[in-house]
Design a protein around this motif. Sequence first.
Motif, PDB file in Angstrom:
ATOM      1  N   PRO A 199      33.109  34.760  23.352  1.00 41.58           N
ATOM      2  CA  PRO A 199      32.416  33.835  22.462  1.00 41.58           C
ATOM      3  C   PRO A 199      33.320  33.163  21.425  1.00 41.58           C
ATOM      4  CG  PRO A 199      31.839  36.087  21.913  1.00 41.58           C
ATOM      5  CD  PRO A 199      32.618  36.131  23.195  1.00 41.58           C
ATOM      6  N   HIS A 200      34.486  33.713  21.169  1.00 44.07           N
ATOM      7  CA  HIS A 200      35.389  33.108  20.185  1.00 44.07           C
ATOM      8  C   HIS A 200      36.406  32.177  20.832  1.00 44.07           C
ATOM      9  CE1 HIS A 200      34.456  36.731  17.373  1.00 44.07           C
ATOM     10  NE2 HIS A 200      33.465  35.869  17.436  1.00 44.07           N
ATOM     11  N   GLY A 201      36.226  31.894  22.117  1.00 48.75           N
ATOM     12  CA  GLY A 201      37.086  30.931  22.807  1.00 48.75           C
ATOM     13  C   GLY A 201      38.459  31.485  23.126  1.00 48.75           C
ATOM     14  N   ALA A 202      39.409  30.581  23.274  1.00 47.29           N
ATOM     15  CA  ALA A 202      40.792  30.923  23.615  1.00 47.29           C
ATOM     16  C   ALA A 202      40.857  31.712  24.924  1.00 47.29           C
ATOM     17  CB  ALA A 202      41.477  31.659  22.477  1.00 47.29           C
ATOM     18  N   VAL A 203      40.081  31.268  25.916  1.00 44.50           N
ATOM     19  CA  VAL A 203      40.065  31.889  27.245  1.00 44.50           C
ATOM     20  C   VAL A 203      40.753  30.931  28.205  1.00 44.50           C
ATOM     21  CG1 VAL A 203      38.609  32.747  29.124  1.00 44.50           C
ATOM     22  CG2 VAL A 203      37.939  33.132  26.736  1.00 44.50           C
ATOM     23  N   HIS A 204      41.740  31.453  28.936  1.00 44.19           N
ATOM     24  CA  HIS A 204      42.569  30.619  29.807  1.00 44.19           C
ATOM     25  C   HIS A 204      42.668  31.232  31.197  1.00 44.19           C
ATOM     26  CE1 HIS A 204      43.789  28.701  26.063  1.00 44.19           C
ATOM     27  NE2 HIS A 204      44.035  29.908  25.592  1.00 44.19           N
ATOM     28  N   ASP A 205      43.105  30.429  32.157  1.00 46.62           N
ATOM     29  CA  ASP A 205      43.407  30.949  33.482  1.00 46.62           C
ATOM     30  C   ASP A 205      44.549  31.956  33.361  1.00 46.62           C
ATOM     31  OD1 ASP A 205      41.484  29.370  34.701  1.00 46.62           O
ATOM     32  OD2 ASP A 205      42.901  27.764  35.178  1.00 46.62           O
ATOM     33  N   SER A 206      44.566  32.901  34.264  1.00 49.96           N
ATOM     34  CA  SER A 206      45.578  33.958  34.259  1.00 49.96           C
ATOM     35  C   SER A 206      46.492  33.808  35.465  1.00 49.96           C
ATOM     36  CB  SER A 206      44.888  35.323  34.316  1.00 49.96           C
ATOM     37  OG  SER A 206      45.824  36.347  34.562  1.00 49.96           O
ATOM     38  N   PRO A 207      47.755  34.125  35.305  1.00 50.98           N
ATOM     39  CA  PRO A 207      48.657  34.123  36.459  1.00 50.98           C
ATOM     40  C   PRO A 207      48.337  35.238  37.458  1.00 50.98           C
ATOM     41  CG  PRO A 207      49.806  34.963  34.533  1.00 50.98           C
ATOM     42  CD  PRO A 207      48.462  34.466  34.067  1.00 50.98           C
ATOM     43  N   LEU A 208      47.416  36.125  37.114  1.00 52.01           N
ATOM     44  CA  LEU A 208      47.051  37.225  38.017  1.00 52.01           C
ATOM     45  C   LEU A 208      46.098  36.776  39.128  1.00 52.01           C
ATOM     46  CD1 LEU A 208      46.701  40.105  35.416  1.00 52.01           C
ATOM     47  CD2 LEU A 208      48.500  39.812  37.129  1.00 52.01           C
ATOM     48  N   GLY A 209      45.561  35.557  39.050  1.00 56.33           N
ATOM     49  CA  GLY A 209      44.692  35.055  40.115  1.00 56.33           C
ATOM     50  C   GLY A 209      43.436  34.406  39.582  1.00 56.33           C
ATOM     51  N   GLN A 210      42.697  33.771  40.494  1.00 58.95           N
ATOM     52  CA  GLN A 210      41.489  33.030  40.108  1.00 58.95           C
ATOM     53  C   GLN A 210      40.387  33.919  39.546  1.00 58.95           C
ATOM     54  OE1 GLN A 210      40.477  30.833  43.667  1.00 58.95           O
ATOM     55  NE2 GLN A 210      41.198  28.950  42.692  1.00 58.95           N
ATOM     56  N   GLN A 211      40.337  35.163  39.961  1.00 60.42           N
ATOM     57  CA  GLN A 211      39.278  36.054  39.489  1.00 60.42           C
ATOM     58  C   GLN A 211      39.581  36.621  38.096  1.00 60.42           C
ATOM     59  OE1 GLN A 211      41.510  36.605  41.831  1.00 60.42           O
ATOM     60  NE2 GLN A 211      42.055  38.748  42.010  1.00 60.42           N
ATOM     61  N   PRO A 230      51.174  42.882  23.407  1.00 59.69           N
ATOM     62  CA  PRO A 230      50.794  41.861  24.384  1.00 59.69           C
ATOM     63  C   PRO A 230      49.995  40.763  23.686  1.00 59.69           C
ATOM     64  CG  PRO A 230      50.324  44.045  25.227  1.00 59.69           C
ATOM     65  CD  PRO A 230      50.697  44.204  23.781  1.00 59.69           C
ATOM     66  N   HIS A 231      50.175  39.537  24.128  1.00 57.49           N
ATOM     67  CA  HIS A 231      49.526  38.392  23.491  1.00 57.49           C
ATOM     68  C   HIS A 231      48.012  38.492  23.546  1.00 57.49           C
ATOM     69  CE1 HIS A 231      48.163  34.137  23.272  1.00 57.49           C
ATOM     70  NE2 HIS A 231      48.973  34.170  22.249  1.00 57.49           N
ATOM     71  N   GLY A 232      47.502  39.043  24.585  1.00 63.63           N
ATOM     72  CA  GLY A 232      46.066  39.205  24.751  1.00 63.63           C
ATOM     73  C   GLY A 232      45.812  39.743  26.140  1.00 63.63           C
ATOM     74  N   PRO A 233      44.669  40.358  26.360  1.00 62.22           N
ATOM     75  CA  PRO A 233      44.408  40.961  27.667  1.00 62.22           C
ATOM     76  C   PRO A 233      44.047  39.930  28.736  1.00 62.22           C
ATOM     77  CG  PRO A 233      42.495  41.211  26.273  1.00 62.22           C
ATOM     78  CD  PRO A 233      43.563  40.579  25.417  1.00 62.22           C
ATOM     79  N   HIS A 234      44.345  40.266  29.960  1.00 63.14           N
ATOM     80  CA  HIS A 234      43.883  39.538  31.142  1.00 63.14           C
ATOM     81  C   HIS A 234      42.752  40.398  31.694  1.00 63.14           C
ATOM     82  CE1 HIS A 234      47.420  36.777  31.375  1.00 63.14           C
ATOM     83  NE2 HIS A 234      47.850  37.691  30.510  1.00 63.14           N
ATOM     84  N   ILE A 235      41.621  39.774  32.030  1.00 60.45           N
ATOM     85  CA  ILE A 235      40.392  40.493  32.376  1.00 60.45           C
ATOM     86  C   ILE A 235      39.876  40.017  33.724  1.00 60.45           C
ATOM     87  CG2 ILE A 235      38.028  41.040  31.623  1.00 60.45           C
ATOM     88  CD1 ILE A 235      40.017  41.743  29.439  1.00 60.45           C
ATOM     89  N   THR A 236      39.423  40.958  34.545  1.00 60.96           N
ATOM     90  CA  THR A 236      38.639  40.621  35.718  1.00 60.96           C
ATOM     91  C   THR A 236      37.492  41.622  35.797  1.00 60.96           C
ATOM     92  OG1 THR A 236      38.685  40.072  38.086  1.00 60.96           O
ATOM     93  CG2 THR A 236      40.006  41.964  37.405  1.00 60.96           C
ATOM     94  N   PRO A 237      36.274  41.199  36.069  1.00 55.77           N
ATOM     95  CA  PRO A 237      35.872  39.834  36.386  1.00 55.77           C
ATOM     96  C   PRO A 237      35.886  38.953  35.137  1.00 55.77           C
ATOM     97  CG  PRO A 237      33.932  41.205  36.240  1.00 55.77           C
ATOM     98  CD  PRO A 237      35.127  42.116  36.091  1.00 55.77           C
ATOM     99  N   ARG A 238      35.799  37.662  35.354  1.00 54.33           N
ATOM    100  CA  ARG A 238      35.753  36.694  34.256  1.00 54.33           C
ATOM    101  C   ARG A 238      34.462  36.896  33.461  1.00 54.33           C
ATOM    102  NH1 ARG A 238      38.546  31.732  34.422  1.00 54.33           N
ATOM    103  NH2 ARG A 238      40.297  31.794  35.872  1.00 54.33           N
ATOM    104  N   LEU A 239      34.595  37.095  32.163  1.00 57.03           N
ATOM    105  CA  LEU A 239      33.432  37.308  31.294  1.00 57.03           C
ATOM    106  C   LEU A 239      33.298  36.237  30.230  1.00 57.03           C
ATOM    107  CD1 LEU A 239      33.883  41.142  30.633  1.00 57.03           C
ATOM    108  CD2 LEU A 239      32.373  40.056  32.311  1.00 57.03           C
ATOM    109  N   GLY A 240      34.369  35.487  29.981  1.00 55.45           N
ATOM    110  CA  GLY A 240      34.363  34.567  28.860  1.00 55.45           C
ATOM    111  C   GLY A 240      34.448  35.349  27.557  1.00 55.45           C
TER     112      GLY A 240
END
Length: 123
Positions: A74-86, A62-72
Amino acid sequence: MTAVMPEAGPASMLAGLRRAGYTVEQSGTFALFDYPVEVGPRAGTTVRIGLELVPDWPLSAPHGPHITPRLGHPHGAVHDSPLGQQWEHWSRPPADWAQDRTVRGYLRHLRTLFAQLEKGPSL
């Protein structure tokens, strides 16, 4: 002599997560499961992980994990997820995938990502 083909594809990825002890739900093209954070400043908390089911697993991760809740992260590359706003998508593919193309290897990648987090507000 018959060659035995290793398990491959999304069903294999789901089965590997279940063998690792996770209760996994499939939602469209995602595997969703609760993940108890073991390391870093969030150790002891549980987040929800979404992993895209990779058609050519384990050749690709997988390209990278989708996480909830949003934690940010520190190395960046954090984007919105198609799984929802949370949810947020950490665009962090595993750097050493060629050396360990397994669920265990991907879970080690998750532990590394959570170890890199900075202290933030309580969940």
